[in-house]
Design an enzyme around this catalytic site. Structure first.
Site, PDB file in Angstrom:
ATOM      1  N   GLU A 292      70.190 -70.477  38.060  1.00 42.65           N
ATOM      2  CA  GLU A 292      68.747 -70.436  37.813  1.00 42.65           C
ATOM      3  C   GLU A 292      68.251 -71.629  36.988  1.00 42.65           C
ATOM      4  O   GLU A 292      67.458 -71.465  36.065  1.00 42.65           O
ATOM      5  CB  GLU A 292      68.375 -69.115  37.112  1.00 42.65           C
ATOM      6  CG  GLU A 292      68.678 -67.921  37.990  1.00 42.65           C
ATOM      7  CD  GLU A 292      68.447 -66.580  37.308  1.00 42.65           C
ATOM      8  OE1 GLU A 292      67.865 -65.703  37.952  1.00 42.65           O
ATOM      9  OE2 GLU A 292      68.863 -66.405  36.155  1.00 42.65           O
TER      10      GLU A 292
HETATM   11  C1  ACM Z   1      72.436 -64.400  37.684  1.00 41.38           C
HETATM   12  O1  ACM Z   1      72.252 -63.194  37.949  1.00 41.38           O
HETATM   13  N1  ACM Z   1      71.455 -65.139  37.230  1.00 41.38           N
HETATM   14  C2  ACM Z   1      73.734 -65.007  37.859  1.00 41.38           C
END
Ligand code: ACM
Length: 480
Positions: A292
């Protein structure tokens, strides 16, 4: 009395011999040269019977021995005959696996003789890596709490515990030379909704690692980067590109923070952190997050990973990272961890063609923080709702094109802690879904069957109640 194969994960081979039950009575002893595992088994059998169950190197009707068996380091063979119960394994870890099987064949607690069903179990894991992840960044859990969690998850032959130690909200591991990471990042008000404080000192972390090792569990520490780094930048504004302090965050947004990719100080910081974490962690893995990173451009992300991955190698570890990491060329021993709901991923498949191994953690199957059902009090639902059957009915080797059995290091079930406030909350999200994922990670694919699993799982309701473990009473299961 339970049947010999009434175990989770279901063993690879079970041959019952109904004529040969073994009775644990007041004179039963354990004979083993491997005292550590012998004592763990003795504790289980004492609780089940109230009998003394001494451990001796020379005499006893329950024999644990190190001896060549087929199936690798965690394989074991249990033979239950009328007067003799023998356990054989190549390693102590294999004997420990056998102890977890035997544990499920006797009551959690009781007084009086107990019979064990006769026959042979010859068992071995499908995957070397069977993991759980606990997010101690968004809500902190103490060393004692994590130890208690280890005590339960190892009962299902989980052998890796991944600790998500840092995130936007908090930083939970002391790092020499960077005291504000934990003074500030582990201080009051650093969890989601202002929960906290908490962090592990180096000594506490080492103690946890040692406790895990005594249970044949490898700790996989995660320092998330280049995103999920707001807490580090609150503690050290010099880690932002403009040097301007950022505000602490206790909400659950993601994707807004990034380390400054063009700044040399970033890599001085990360080398200190990676050196320190590597030195404190005997296991082979160091998880660098990488997920992310929306606040990092694709070009910066590549630049960043090209500088950080060699640091992990330099300090002797295998890099694990969420599968976004596979957008760059990885060292051959690096491990992308697939986590999204998609059913294809180009980067992960490309890494496999170069020989990288993969950990499977598809959020719509194994994220233990997803709600069970619409009315679940705890959890999120961005990857859907996951009941026990959904956790069970899938196969890691059939999830991603180009990522088959041979490419898999194993399976891991992550538990993120945005909505969790206590170990009872952690247990409620973990059970009964973790046993489903543990069976996927350990048992041969052909031995798995939902109806059989449902039936075997039903017996764990009273067992968990007797152990003081909270669980979700899933309506799919006819709990005993
Ligand atoms: C994640 O769930 N951001 C790895």
């Amino acid at each position: 009395m339970r049947e010999l194969g009434d175990v989770i994960p279901v063993p690879a081979e079970v041959r019952p011999d109904p004529a040969a039950t073994f009775t644990i009575h007041s004179g039963t002893a354990i004979c083993t040269p491997t005292e550590s595992v012998g004592l763990l088994l003795a504790e289980v059998l004492r609780s089940a019977t109230g009998h003394p169950v001494p451990v001796s190197p020379t005499a006893g009707a329950i024999v644990l021995q190190l001896e060549d068996v087929d199936g690798g380091p965690e394989a074991y063979v249990v033979d239950v005959a009328r007067d003799l119960l023998t356990v054989r394994a190549n390693t102590e870890a294999g004997l420990f696996s056998a102890v977890q099987t035997l544990r499920q064949l006797v009551p959690v607690s009781g007084t009086g003789d107990v019979t064990v069903p006769g026959g042979r179990i010859a068992d071995r894991p499908r995957f070397a890596y069977r993991g759980v992840m606990l997010d101690v960044a968004r809500h902190f859990f103490t060393v004692d709490e994590v130890k208690s969690y280890l005590d339960v998850i190892t009962q299902f032959k989980i052998n890796h515990l991944h600790l998500h130690l840092t995130d936007d909200q908090g930083w939970r591991l002391e790092i020499a030379g960077w005291p504000r990471l934990t003074e500030v990042g582990g201080g009051p008000g650093t969890g989601v909704d202002g929960a906290g404080p908490g962090f592990y000192t180096r000594e506490e972390y080492a103690d946890l690692v040692a406790y895990a090792a005594q249970r044949y569990v490898t700790i996989v520490p995660e320092i998330d980067m280049p995103g999920h780094t707001n807490a580090a930048q609150v503690a050290y504004p010099e880690l932002t590109c403009d040097g301007v302090p950022v505000a602490p965050r206790t909400d659950t947004e993601v994707g807004y923070s990034s380390l400054c990719v063009g700044l040399d100080r970033t890599y001085e910081f990360l080398e200190d952190v990676i050196r320190e974490v590597a030195a404190l962690t005997p296991g082979p893995f160091l998880h660098i997050g990488g997920d992310e990173a929306q606040a990092t451009s694709a070009e910066d992300y590549r630049t960043f990973m090209d500088r950080v991955l060699p640091l992990v190698t330099k300090y002797g570890k295998r890099a694990v990272g969420w599968h976004e990491m596979a957008s760059v060329e990885l060292p051959g021993d690096a491990v992308p961890q697939f986590w999204r709901v998609e059913t294809a991923d180009e980067g992960t498949a490309r890494a496999v063609t170069r020989g990288n191994q993969v950990i499977m953690s598809p959020a719509d199957r194994v994220y233990l923080d997803m709600k069970y059902a619409e009315d679940s009090r705890l959890g999120l639902d961005w990857a859907g709702r996951i009941d026990v059957e959904r956790s069970y009915r899938w196969d890691p080797a059939a999830r991603l094109p180009g990522v088959g059995e041979e490419a898999l290091l194993g399976v891991e079930a992550p538990l993120w802690s945005e909505t969790l406030r206590s170990m009872a909350d952690v247990q409620t999200m973990t059970f009964p879904r973790l046993p489903a994922i543990a069976e996927i990670g350990w048992s041969p694919r052909g031995a798995r069957d939902w109806e059989s699993f449902r039936h075997r799982l039903a017996a764990f309701g009273p067992r968990w109640t007797a152990q003081g473990i909270a669980f979700h009473p899933s309506p799919e299961i006819d709990w005993l």
